[in-house]
Design an enzyme around this catalytic site. Structure first.
Site, PDB file in Angstrom:
ATOM      1  N   GLY A   1      17.347 -36.300 -35.824  1.00  0.00           N
ATOM      2  CA  GLY A   1      18.535 -37.041 -35.420  1.00  0.00           C
ATOM      3  C   GLY A   1      18.477 -37.534 -33.983  1.00  0.00           C
ATOM      4  O   GLY A   1      19.119 -38.526 -33.636  1.00  0.00           O
TER       5      GLY A   1
ATOM      6  N   GLU B   1      12.405 -35.518 -40.610  1.00  0.00           N
ATOM      7  CA  GLU B   1      13.153 -35.300 -41.848  1.00  0.00           C
ATOM      8  C   GLU B   1      12.273 -35.041 -43.063  1.00  0.00           C
ATOM      9  O   GLU B   1      12.644 -34.271 -43.953  1.00  0.00           O
ATOM     10  CB  GLU B   1      14.058 -36.514 -42.116  1.00  0.00           C
ATOM     11  CG  GLU B   1      15.291 -36.595 -41.231  1.00  0.00           C
ATOM     12  CD  GLU B   1      15.035 -37.243 -39.890  1.00  0.00           C
ATOM     13  OE1 GLU B   1      16.002 -37.508 -39.164  1.00  0.00           O
ATOM     14  OE2 GLU B   1      13.849 -37.491 -39.556  1.00  0.00           O
TER      15      GLU B   1
END
Length: 276
Positions: free
Chosen positions: A126, A149
């Protein structure tokens, strides 16, 4: 000024129109909490509408910029998606939640004022979503990055896969996203992810502050116009982009700022601009 739990806004120099927006969970390496996704767009809107703000520096408190989304927050969000015995409603609810988180990151682009990322330590998952939405990025040589991710068995969905290719090139973005590998601040500079990698955090803080102050001294109409036109042109053809800037300048070009620049040059002084 509004109080936040996941972020903090500071005006380091009361005489400056440069404000700092901190990710403020240093004990968690600034992992992104559920509250972050509400607080960030609210804070950016507040700064955007504050006439005393010209430039925003976005950085992390503590040793790291951002270690990605808090796994506890991710588990909490995931559990909220579940609607017993109705896959369709669970999916629709999940999509709405993802869109809200995406909008929180996109709020960086929607802010009229330039947002400059200053990265130290980790910038993971993020964190990469956040910096790719910023207008300019800097880091320390010892900073490290990862589009992580894929290693968490998810597809990055907050903007890295959309914004990163335009910054570092499609092939580089694909390699980083599929491998999830960690790369250094020096490599981030070589890839074009950051404009400069500083030797130390102190050097970065000083250098980024000087750059921000320099931008803050320019015509605010020209600065917000440059950001708006650059972002709009990114998704347009050349002819569409040229038409867009022609329309923009037909409304903004003949401003008091233009007259002030001309007068300042004639009088051999620095121009002084009105606030937005």
């Amino acid at each position: 000024m509004e109080k936040y739990t996941a972020i903090e806004i500071a005006q380091e120099n009361p005489k400056s129109s440069v404000f700092t927006l901190y990710l403020n969970r240093p004990r968690r390496s600034n992992a992104l909490s559920v509250e972050f996704f509400t607080e960030l767009p609210n804070a950016l809107s507040s700064l955007d509408h504050n006439p005393n703000v010209s430039v925003i520096i976005l950085c992390g408190k503590g040793k790291h910029f951002c270690s990605g989304i808090d796994l506890k927050a991710l588990a909490s969000i995931s559990s909220d998606f579940q609607t017993p015995s109705d896959r369709g409603r669970s999916g629709e609810k999940s999509r709405r939640a993802i869109k809200l988180m995406q909008e929180a990151i996109t709020a960086i682009e929607k802010c009229r004022k330039p947002v400059i990322a200053a990265v130290q330590g980790a910038c993971i998952g993020g964190g990469v979503d956040i910096i790719t939405a910023c207008d300019i990025r800097y880091c320390t040589e010892e900073a490290f990055f990862s589009v992580k991710e894929v290693d968490l068995a998810i597809t990055a969905d907050l903007g890295s896969l959309q914004r990163l290719p335009a910054i570092v090139g499609y092939g580089n973005a694909m390699e980083l996203a599929l491998t999830g590998r960690t790369f250094s601040g020096s490599e981030a500079k070589a890839l074009g992810l950051v404009s400069k990698a500083f030797g130390s955090k102190a050097d970065m803080d000083e250098g980024v502050r000087a750059i921000a102050d320099g931008i803050a001294a320019k015509s605010p109409l020209a600065v917000i116009g440059t950001k708006a036109v650059m972002l709009a042109s990114r998704d347009m053809s050349l002819s569409q982009g040229l038409d867009y800037v022609a329309t923009w300048n037909s409304a903004m070009l003949l401003s008091g700022d233009l007259k002030e620049v001309a007068a300042a040059r004639l009088q051999n002084r620095k121009p002084s601009f009105s606030k937005l």
